[in-house]
Design a protein around this motif. Structure first.
Motif, PDB file in Angstrom:
ATOM      1  N   LYS A 186      47.389  40.925  31.211  1.00 46.84           N
ATOM      2  CA  LYS A 186      46.888  40.442  32.024  1.00 46.84           C
ATOM      3  C   LYS A 186      45.963  41.448  32.436  1.00 46.84           C
ATOM      4  O   LYS A 186      46.937  42.560  32.687  1.00 46.84           O
ATOM      5  CB  LYS A 186      46.940  39.013  32.800  1.00 46.84           C
ATOM      6  N   GLY A 187      44.734  41.409  32.633  1.00 49.19           N
ATOM      7  CA  GLY A 187      44.232  42.255  33.639  1.00 49.19           C
ATOM      8  C   GLY A 187      43.219  41.709  34.948  1.00 49.19           C
ATOM      9  O   GLY A 187      42.328  40.508  33.825  1.00 49.19           O
ATOM     10  N   LEU A 188      42.693  42.585  35.114  1.00 51.09           N
ATOM     11  CA  LEU A 188      41.630  41.885  36.027  1.00 51.09           C
ATOM     12  C   LEU A 188      40.643  43.286  36.688  1.00 51.09           C
ATOM     13  O   LEU A 188      41.294  44.207  36.913  1.00 51.09           O
ATOM     14  CB  LEU A 188      41.985  41.413  37.805  1.00 51.09           C
ATOM     15  N   HIS A 189      39.767  43.411  36.021  1.00 47.82           N
ATOM     16  CA  HIS A 189      39.250  44.565  36.008  1.00 47.82           C
ATOM     17  C   HIS A 189      37.521  45.072  35.964  1.00 47.82           C
ATOM     18  O   HIS A 189      37.069  43.625  36.190  1.00 47.82           O
ATOM     19  CB  HIS A 189      38.531  45.618  34.887  1.00 47.82           C
ATOM     20  N   THR A 190      36.847  45.874  37.073  1.00 47.48           N
ATOM     21  CA  THR A 190      35.096  45.823  37.320  1.00 47.48           C
ATOM     22  C   THR A 190      34.504  46.541  36.310  1.00 47.48           C
ATOM     23  O   THR A 190      34.681  47.265  36.420  1.00 47.48           O
ATOM     24  CB  THR A 190      35.578  45.755  38.767  1.00 47.48           C
ATOM     25  N   LEU A 191      33.518  45.862  35.469  1.00 47.42           N
ATOM     26  CA  LEU A 191      32.372  46.925  34.259  1.00 47.42           C
ATOM     27  C   LEU A 191      31.446  46.644  35.341  1.00 47.42           C
ATOM     28  O   LEU A 191      30.589  45.999  36.226  1.00 47.42           O
ATOM     29  CB  LEU A 191      32.468  45.736  33.379  1.00 47.42           C
ATOM     30  N   LEU A 211      35.575  50.671  37.072  1.00 49.35           N
ATOM     31  CA  LEU A 211      34.670  50.755  38.033  1.00 49.35           C
ATOM     32  C   LEU A 211      36.353  51.093  38.591  1.00 49.35           C
ATOM     33  O   LEU A 211      36.945  51.820  39.319  1.00 49.35           O
ATOM     34  CB  LEU A 211      34.273  50.851  38.897  1.00 49.35           C
ATOM     35  N   GLU A 212      37.092  49.798  38.933  1.00 51.82           N
ATOM     36  CA  GLU A 212      39.030  49.501  39.066  1.00 51.82           C
ATOM     37  C   GLU A 212      38.903  48.823  38.525  1.00 51.82           C
ATOM     38  O   GLU A 212      38.299  47.428  37.725  1.00 51.82           O
ATOM     39  CB  GLU A 212      38.162  49.748  40.792  1.00 51.82           C
ATOM     40  N   GLY A 213      40.642  48.238  39.066  1.00 52.49           N
ATOM     41  CA  GLY A 213      40.573  47.348  38.271  1.00 52.49           C
ATOM     42  C   GLY A 213      42.718  47.352  38.237  1.00 52.49           C
ATOM     43  O   GLY A 213      43.531  48.577  38.114  1.00 52.49           O
ATOM     44  N   GLN A 214      43.776  46.287  38.275  1.00 53.52           N
ATOM     45  CA  GLN A 214      44.917  46.535  37.670  1.00 53.52           C
ATOM     46  C   GLN A 214      45.311  45.615  36.182  1.00 53.52           C
ATOM     47  O   GLN A 214      44.192  44.054  36.138  1.00 53.52           O
ATOM     48  CB  GLN A 214      45.735  46.304  38.579  1.00 53.52           C
ATOM     49  N   ILE A 229      43.895  51.390  38.190  1.00 54.04           N
ATOM     50  CA  ILE A 229      42.858  52.758  37.302  1.00 54.04           C
ATOM     51  C   ILE A 229      42.472  53.210  39.479  1.00 54.04           C
ATOM     52  O   ILE A 229      42.527  53.169  40.120  1.00 54.04           O
ATOM     53  CB  ILE A 229      41.453  51.946  37.311  1.00 54.04           C
ATOM     54  N   THR A 230      42.811  54.605  38.873  1.00 53.87           N
ATOM     55  CA  THR A 230      42.582  55.722  40.253  1.00 53.87           C
ATOM     56  C   THR A 230      41.726  56.150  39.661  1.00 53.87           C
ATOM     57  O   THR A 230      40.535  57.204  39.938  1.00 53.87           O
ATOM     58  CB  THR A 230      43.678  56.408  39.923  1.00 53.87           C
ATOM     59  N   SER A 231      41.139  56.838  38.460  1.00 57.79           N
ATOM     60  CA  SER A 231      39.284  57.227  38.677  1.00 57.79           C
ATOM     61  C   SER A 231      38.978  56.510  36.866  1.00 57.79           C
ATOM     62  O   SER A 231      39.860  56.406  36.328  1.00 57.79           O
ATOM     63  CB  SER A 231      39.650  59.073  37.849  1.00 57.79           C
ATOM     64  N   ARG A 232      37.602  56.845  36.834  1.00 58.21           N
ATOM     65  CA  ARG A 232      36.948  55.310  36.730  1.00 58.21           C
ATOM     66  C   ARG A 232      36.938  55.914  34.319  1.00 58.21           C
ATOM     67  O   ARG A 232      37.169  56.805  34.817  1.00 58.21           O
ATOM     68  CB  ARG A 232      35.153  55.087  36.182  1.00 58.21           C
ATOM     69  N   LEU A 233      37.706  54.737  34.001  1.00 60.93           N
ATOM     70  CA  LEU A 233      37.705  54.521  32.504  1.00 60.93           C
ATOM     71  C   LEU A 233      35.931  54.648  32.165  1.00 60.93           C
ATOM     72  O   LEU A 233      35.310  53.538  32.249  1.00 60.93           O
ATOM     73  CB  LEU A 233      38.699  53.872  32.219  1.00 60.93           C
ATOM     74  N   VAL A 234      36.512  55.358  30.713  1.00 61.68           N
ATOM     75  CA  VAL A 234      34.665  55.710  30.260  1.00 61.68           C
ATOM     76  C   VAL A 234      35.168  54.876  29.087  1.00 61.68           C
ATOM     77  O   VAL A 234      35.413  54.673  28.234  1.00 61.68           O
ATOM     78  CB  VAL A 234      34.657  56.545  30.041  1.00 61.68           C
ATOM     79  N   ARG A 246      41.964  57.980  34.463  1.00 56.59           N
ATOM     80  CA  ARG A 246      42.557  58.213  34.760  1.00 56.59           C
ATOM     81  C   ARG A 246      43.975  56.902  35.686  1.00 56.59           C
ATOM     82  O   ARG A 246      42.336  56.065  35.386  1.00 56.59           O
ATOM     83  CB  ARG A 246      43.087  58.975  35.998  1.00 56.59           C
ATOM     84  N   LEU A 247      44.308  56.859  35.543  1.00 60.12           N
ATOM     85  CA  LEU A 247      45.334  55.213  35.756  1.00 60.12           C
ATOM     86  C   LEU A 247      46.956  55.942  36.216  1.00 60.12           C
ATOM     87  O   LEU A 247      47.677  57.449  35.914  1.00 60.12           O
ATOM     88  CB  LEU A 247      45.596  54.388  34.597  1.00 60.12           C
TER      89      LEU A 247
END
Length: 285
Positions: A186-191, A211-214, A229-234, A246-247
């Motif tokens: 499961k996940g919760l992220h900001t796009l 941008l961020e999330g777990q 997430i520690t550095s935004r995923l593209v 990075r995460l």
């Protein structure tokens, strides 16, 4: 001593094939045990990466359709949907919300060279690009490549930030199964929609930032993990993998790991770092 002699005599009577199978099983058990003992486990990083990529692909499918259809958007974009969609129908012929979209995939190869089949069923509370609208998606008999995928997710439009649309992306009850694979996730992220919103009909130039999330879950061996997430995923729609980001991975009873997706390369490789030890891992997708 008699017991030992009897046991050795019994073993010596076994066929070479049976002996090889027994030794192979002992060896595999020892390797699995020592992997955790030596803290070289990379399964959680690989399987979290797989789950994230599979559901990112599902988000892309909904996004591509939602910005193009006149019921879910008002921009008049041209259709540029995946060529593996057999049919896509709304339960209403006008924008009287809520509306429900059913997308059916027919086992053909899609634009990203992955075969999909099954149904995506999406309910919209409003226009996709309007602030406050929520798109709720559930999967029915859905297969991506060699994986069965279950679960549901929502895409909530939270409005503009620095002139760019942002969304809250929440995945629940995800289960991914396949050969030697059984992942709960499961996940919760900001796009953030970074690029491509000004090019109607061309989804391949769309770029989202996670941008961020777990996220959290259990890998195929039942071990719990968490990922932040520690550095935004593209999420570049011209590449089915993440070329950057990075995460941090936290695996039960093990040292935390750092996972790097690279510096712009479009491939399925990630680098898992534990202290000063590096592991090169490929995501099977």
């Amino acid at each position: 001593m008699k017991v030992l002699k009897a046991s050795l005599s019994h073993i010596s009577n076994l066929s070479p094939y049976v002996l090889a199978l027994m030794l192979s099983g002992i060896f595999q058990f020892s390797c699995t045990k020592s992997e955790r003992d030596l803290d070289t486990e990379t399964l959680s990083s690989r399987e979290h990466g797989l789950a994230l990529q599979l559901f990112d692909g599902l988000f892309r499918e909904i996004h591509r359709f939602s910005v193009a259809d006149s019921i879910t958007n008002t921009s008049g974009f041209s259709f540029n949907n995946n060529n593996c969609i057999a049919s896509a129908r709304f339960n209403k012929t006008s924008a009287q919300f809520p509306v429900v979209l059913t997308m059916v995939y027919d086992s053909n190869e899609c634009d990203d060279r992955v075969v999909r089949k099954g149904q995506l069923i999406a309910e919209y509370t409003g226009k996709y690009l309007e602030k406050g609208s929520v798109t709720s998606v559930r999967l029915k008999d859905y297969v991506i490549g060699s994986y069965g995928v279950e679960g549901d997710f929502t895409i909530e439009n939270t409005g503009l930030s620095s002139g760019k649309s942002q969304f809250i992306w929440r995945v629940r009850n995800a289960q991914i199964t396949g050969f030697n694979t059984d992942i709960s996730w499961k996940g919760l992220h900001t796009l953030g929609w970074s690029d491509g919103s000004n090019t109607p009909g061309n989804a391949t130039d769309d770029i989202f930032y996670i941008l961020e999330g777990q996220a959290s879950g259990r890998n195929s061996r039942g071990n719990a993990f968490d990922a932040t997430i520690t550095s935004r995923l593209v999420s570049d729609f011209d590449c089915k993998w993440y070329p950057e980001g990075r995460l941090r991975m936290q695996v039960a009873n093990l040292i935390d790991r750092t996972v790097s997706y690279g510096e712009g390369e479009c491939d399925n490789g990630i680098t898992v770092r534990r202290n000063n030890t590096y592991f090169e891992v490929e995501i099977d997708y």
